[in-house]
Design an enzyme around this catalytic site. Sequence first.
Site, PDB file in Angstrom:
ATOM      1  N   LYS A  28      -1.320   6.146  -0.943  1.00 32.21           N
ATOM      2  CA  LYS A  28      -0.484   5.108  -0.879  1.00 32.21           C
ATOM      3  C   LYS A  28       1.177   5.640  -1.208  1.00 32.21           C
ATOM      4  CE  LYS A  28      -1.487   1.172  -1.318  1.00 32.21           C
ATOM      5  NZ  LYS A  28      -1.762   0.261  -0.457  1.00 32.21           N
ATOM      6  N   TYR A  65      -6.187   8.933  -3.604  1.00 36.47           N
ATOM      7  CA  TYR A  65      -5.646   7.379  -3.292  1.00 36.47           C
ATOM      8  C   TYR A  65      -4.373   7.396  -3.591  1.00 36.47           C
ATOM      9  CZ  TYR A  65      -4.832   2.711  -4.719  1.00 36.47           C
ATOM     10  OH  TYR A  65      -4.373   1.493  -4.731  1.00 36.47           O
ATOM     11  N   THR A  91       0.859   0.092  -5.155  1.00 34.99           N
ATOM     12  CA  THR A  91       0.309   0.381  -6.677  1.00 34.99           C
ATOM     13  C   THR A  91       1.293   0.907  -7.433  1.00 34.99           C
ATOM     14  OG1 THR A  91      -1.299   1.596  -7.928  1.00 34.99           O
ATOM     15  CG2 THR A  91      -1.111   2.267  -5.495  1.00 34.99           C
ATOM     16  N   ASP A  92       1.191   0.940  -8.874  1.00 29.75           N
ATOM     17  CA  ASP A  92       1.950   1.641  -9.741  1.00 29.75           C
ATOM     18  C   ASP A  92       1.439   3.086  -9.706  1.00 29.75           C
ATOM     19  OD1 ASP A  92      -0.611   1.219 -11.028  1.00 29.75           O
ATOM     20  OD2 ASP A  92       0.602   0.455 -13.022  1.00 29.75           O
ATOM     21  N   GLU A  93       0.415   3.312  -9.262  1.00 30.04           N
ATOM     22  CA  GLU A  93      -0.388   4.663  -9.480  1.00 30.04           C
ATOM     23  C   GLU A  93       0.589   5.743  -8.696  1.00 30.04           C
ATOM     24  OE1 GLU A  93      -4.587   4.798  -9.370  1.00 30.04           O
ATOM     25  OE2 GLU A  93      -4.730   2.956  -9.739  1.00 30.04           O
ATOM     26  N   ILE A 144      -7.734  -8.585  -3.745  1.00 27.21           N
ATOM     27  CA  ILE A 144      -6.410  -9.307  -3.958  1.00 27.21           C
ATOM     28  C   ILE A 144      -6.221  -9.961  -2.715  1.00 27.21           C
ATOM     29  CG2 ILE A 144      -3.991  -8.843  -4.466  1.00 27.21           C
ATOM     30  CD1 ILE A 144      -4.714  -6.233  -5.642  1.00 27.21           C
ATOM     31  N   GLY A 145      -6.438  -9.571  -1.574  1.00 26.38           N
ATOM     32  CA  GLY A 145      -6.368 -10.409  -0.329  1.00 26.38           C
ATOM     33  C   GLY A 145      -6.784 -11.429  -0.219  1.00 26.38           C
TER      34      GLY A 145
HETATM   35  N1  NAD Z   1      -6.960  -3.338  -7.477  1.00 26.03           N
HETATM   36  C1  NAD Z   1      -5.684  -3.096  -7.905  1.00 26.03           C
HETATM   37  O1  NAD Z   1      -5.639  -3.126  -8.872  1.00 26.03           O
HETATM   38  C2  NAD Z   1      -4.462  -2.723  -7.230  1.00 26.03           C
HETATM   39  C3  NAD Z   1      -3.271  -2.640  -7.839  1.00 26.03           C
HETATM   40  C4  NAD Z   1      -1.988  -2.637  -7.130  1.00 26.03           C
HETATM   41  C5  NAD Z   1      -2.101  -2.467  -5.570  1.00 26.03           C
HETATM   42  N2  NAD Z   1      -3.353  -2.741  -5.048  1.00 26.03           N
HETATM   43  C6  NAD Z   1      -3.196  -2.460  -3.606  1.00 26.03           C
HETATM   44  O2  NAD Z   1      -3.486  -3.755  -3.025  1.00 26.03           O
HETATM   45  C7  NAD Z   1      -4.285  -3.638  -2.151  1.00 26.03           C
HETATM   46  C8  NAD Z   1      -5.739  -4.356  -1.891  1.00 26.03           C
HETATM   47  O3  NAD Z   1      -6.181  -3.921  -2.923  1.00 26.03           O
HETATM   48  P1  NAD Z   1      -7.724  -4.584  -3.354  1.00 26.03           P
HETATM   49  O4  NAD Z   1      -7.969  -3.985  -4.941  1.00 26.03           O
HETATM   50  O5  NAD Z   1      -7.809  -6.037  -3.306  1.00 26.03           O
HETATM   51  O6  NAD Z   1      -8.630  -3.642  -2.480  1.00 26.03           O
HETATM   52  P2  NAD Z   1     -10.254  -3.824  -1.774  1.00 26.03           P
HETATM   53  O7  NAD Z   1     -10.790  -2.496  -1.741  1.00 26.03           O
HETATM   54  O8  NAD Z   1     -10.981  -4.990  -2.715  1.00 26.03           O
HETATM   55  O9  NAD Z   1      -9.798  -4.494  -0.377  1.00 26.03           O
HETATM   56  C9  NAD Z   1      -9.474  -3.596   0.677  1.00 26.03           C
HETATM   57  C10 NAD Z   1      -9.639  -4.530   1.986  1.00 26.03           C
HETATM   58  O10 NAD Z   1      -9.133  -3.895   2.979  1.00 26.03           O
HETATM   59  C11 NAD Z   1     -10.125  -3.994   4.058  1.00 26.03           C
HETATM   60  N3  NAD Z   1      -9.685  -2.741   4.943  1.00 26.03           N
HETATM   61  C12 NAD Z   1     -10.182  -1.448   4.342  1.00 26.03           C
HETATM   62  N4  NAD Z   1      -9.918  -0.651   5.379  1.00 26.03           N
HETATM   63  C13 NAD Z   1      -9.435  -1.442   6.445  1.00 26.03           C
HETATM   64  C14 NAD Z   1      -9.155  -0.893   7.989  1.00 26.03           C
HETATM   65  N5  NAD Z   1      -9.170   0.426   8.211  1.00 26.03           N
HETATM   66  N6  NAD Z   1      -8.698  -1.843   8.700  1.00 26.03           N
HETATM   67  C15 NAD Z   1      -8.798  -3.354   8.114  1.00 26.03           C
HETATM   68  N7  NAD Z   1      -9.111  -3.719   7.136  1.00 26.03           N
HETATM   69  C16 NAD Z   1      -9.386  -2.402   6.115  1.00 26.03           C
HETATM   70  C17 NAD Z   1     -11.507  -3.889   3.363  1.00 26.03           C
HETATM   71  O11 NAD Z   1     -12.665  -4.490   4.183  1.00 26.03           O
HETATM   72  C18 NAD Z   1     -11.260  -4.826   2.028  1.00 26.03           C
HETATM   73  O12 NAD Z   1     -11.403  -6.206   2.560  1.00 26.03           O
HETATM   74  C19 NAD Z   1      -4.580  -2.216  -1.391  1.00 26.03           C
HETATM   75  O13 NAD Z   1      -3.553  -1.813  -0.527  1.00 26.03           O
HETATM   76  C20 NAD Z   1      -4.154  -1.585  -3.051  1.00 26.03           C
HETATM   77  O14 NAD Z   1      -3.726  -0.173  -2.684  1.00 26.03           O
HETATM   78  C21 NAD Z   1      -4.417  -2.867  -5.709  1.00 26.03           C
END
Ligand code: NAD
Length: 347
Positions: free
Chosen positions: A162, A158, A133-135, A12-13
């Site tokens: 969160k 997880y 997240t919605d979780e 997402i980032g």
């Molecule tokens: N994927 C989903 O469906 C979803 C839905 C809702 C919310 N989210 C939230 O959105 C955010 C991003 O999710 P995503 O799916 O892109 O995750 P992802 O696992 O693809 O990416 C996480 C990123 O964080 C970095 N990271 C991890 N630990 C770190 C640390 N200690 N210091 C610095 N960087 C670090 C990783 O290198 C990676 O680039 C999360 O906070 C997640 O909880 C995800």
Amino acid sequence: MRVLVTGGAGFIGSAVCRHFIRDLGHEVVVVDKLTYAGNLASLAPVLSDPRYFFEKLDICNADAIGAVFSKYRPHAVVHLAAESHVDRSISGSNVFVHTNVVGTFTLLEAARAYLSANKAVRENGFRFIHVSTDEVYGSLGESGLFSETTPYDPSSPYSATKAASDHIAKAWHRTYDLPVIVSNCSNNYGPYQFPEKLIPLMVLNALHDISLPVYGDGSNVRDWLFVDDHARALGLILEKGLPGETYNVGGRNERRNIDVVRQICACLDELRSGKPSHDRLITYVTDRPGHDQRYAIDASKLETTLGWRAQETFETGIKKTVRWYLERDDWWRPLRDNVYRGERLGL
Ligand SMILES: NC(=O)c1ccc[n+]([C@@H]2O[C@H](COP(=O)([O-])OP(=O)(O)OC[C@H]3O[C@@H](n4cnc5c(N)ncnc54)[C@H](O)[C@@H]3O)[C@@H](O)[C@H]2O)c1
């Protein structure tokens, strides 16, 4: 606007960075530790843009994070860095507590110190968006939707970490007047998602002609949102959201897991005509421990107060996604060969 984006090399980032730089014209400072889930190849479309900056850092490193605030003097933080895979949290929760809880606390404290030393930044509308997240809300029965006031009831390590980080972020608003906004989004899917998550795992297993493992009876329901719609929501929340508020983000696309997998198979049948039908690969496997039955988001607050609307339906988004994985083996093959081969995690 100069935005510090943590976890910007993740799924997402990286979508947020591409959207902020190319569509909104923001400067972006990515802070990312580059864990197994971080991948600079996902940032390739913006890597040479003068508005892009990168710092390889652990968000738990308070000194280094403080130095990043001083060096870049950001107007906002969008905090996405996290350990994000439920199955991995079942096998090894330690790093989830560390990154998701301690890391969020460290960032909030760094932002607080930065604002107290730079009053003008606060007066110019500094925001700290905590992406969640919605979780955190736990599991729904057959009916009902999660609203922003649904009590927290997380089931997995997880979602528990969160939830803890959401509480800390909200407390830092109430106690220290830090301009925090929390967003809680449903399941995301789309290009550049690490191959351990349901949709890319199914696409890649099908391309390798190996089984498509569906947990339990496949009846668990998730509410799917195309990742670029989430990035657009975060852009809008940054621009117009109010400190202290929570916004739920979701696209009203509830699907049973088995139906998602069948739809992926149908897309692949269409795009790879001449191959045997892909749904013959579906197999049911032991369920995930603590598997929530249903998630569904009520996003009407975001829609009515900020004017956000999801642009993709599940039908249009899943086609784009499957096609992307078919075309971009240069992106996923190194991950599938060297980082994660599709094995079962979290039993
Ligand atoms: N994927 C989903 O469906 C979803 C839905 C809702 C919310 N989210 C939230 O959105 C955010 C991003 O999710 P995503 O799916 O892109 O995750 P992802 O696992 O693809 O990416 C996480 C990123 O964080 C970095 N990271 C991890 N630990 C770190 C640390 N200690 N210091 C610095 N960087 C670090 C990783 O290198 C990676 O680039 C999360 O906070 C997640 O909880 C995800």
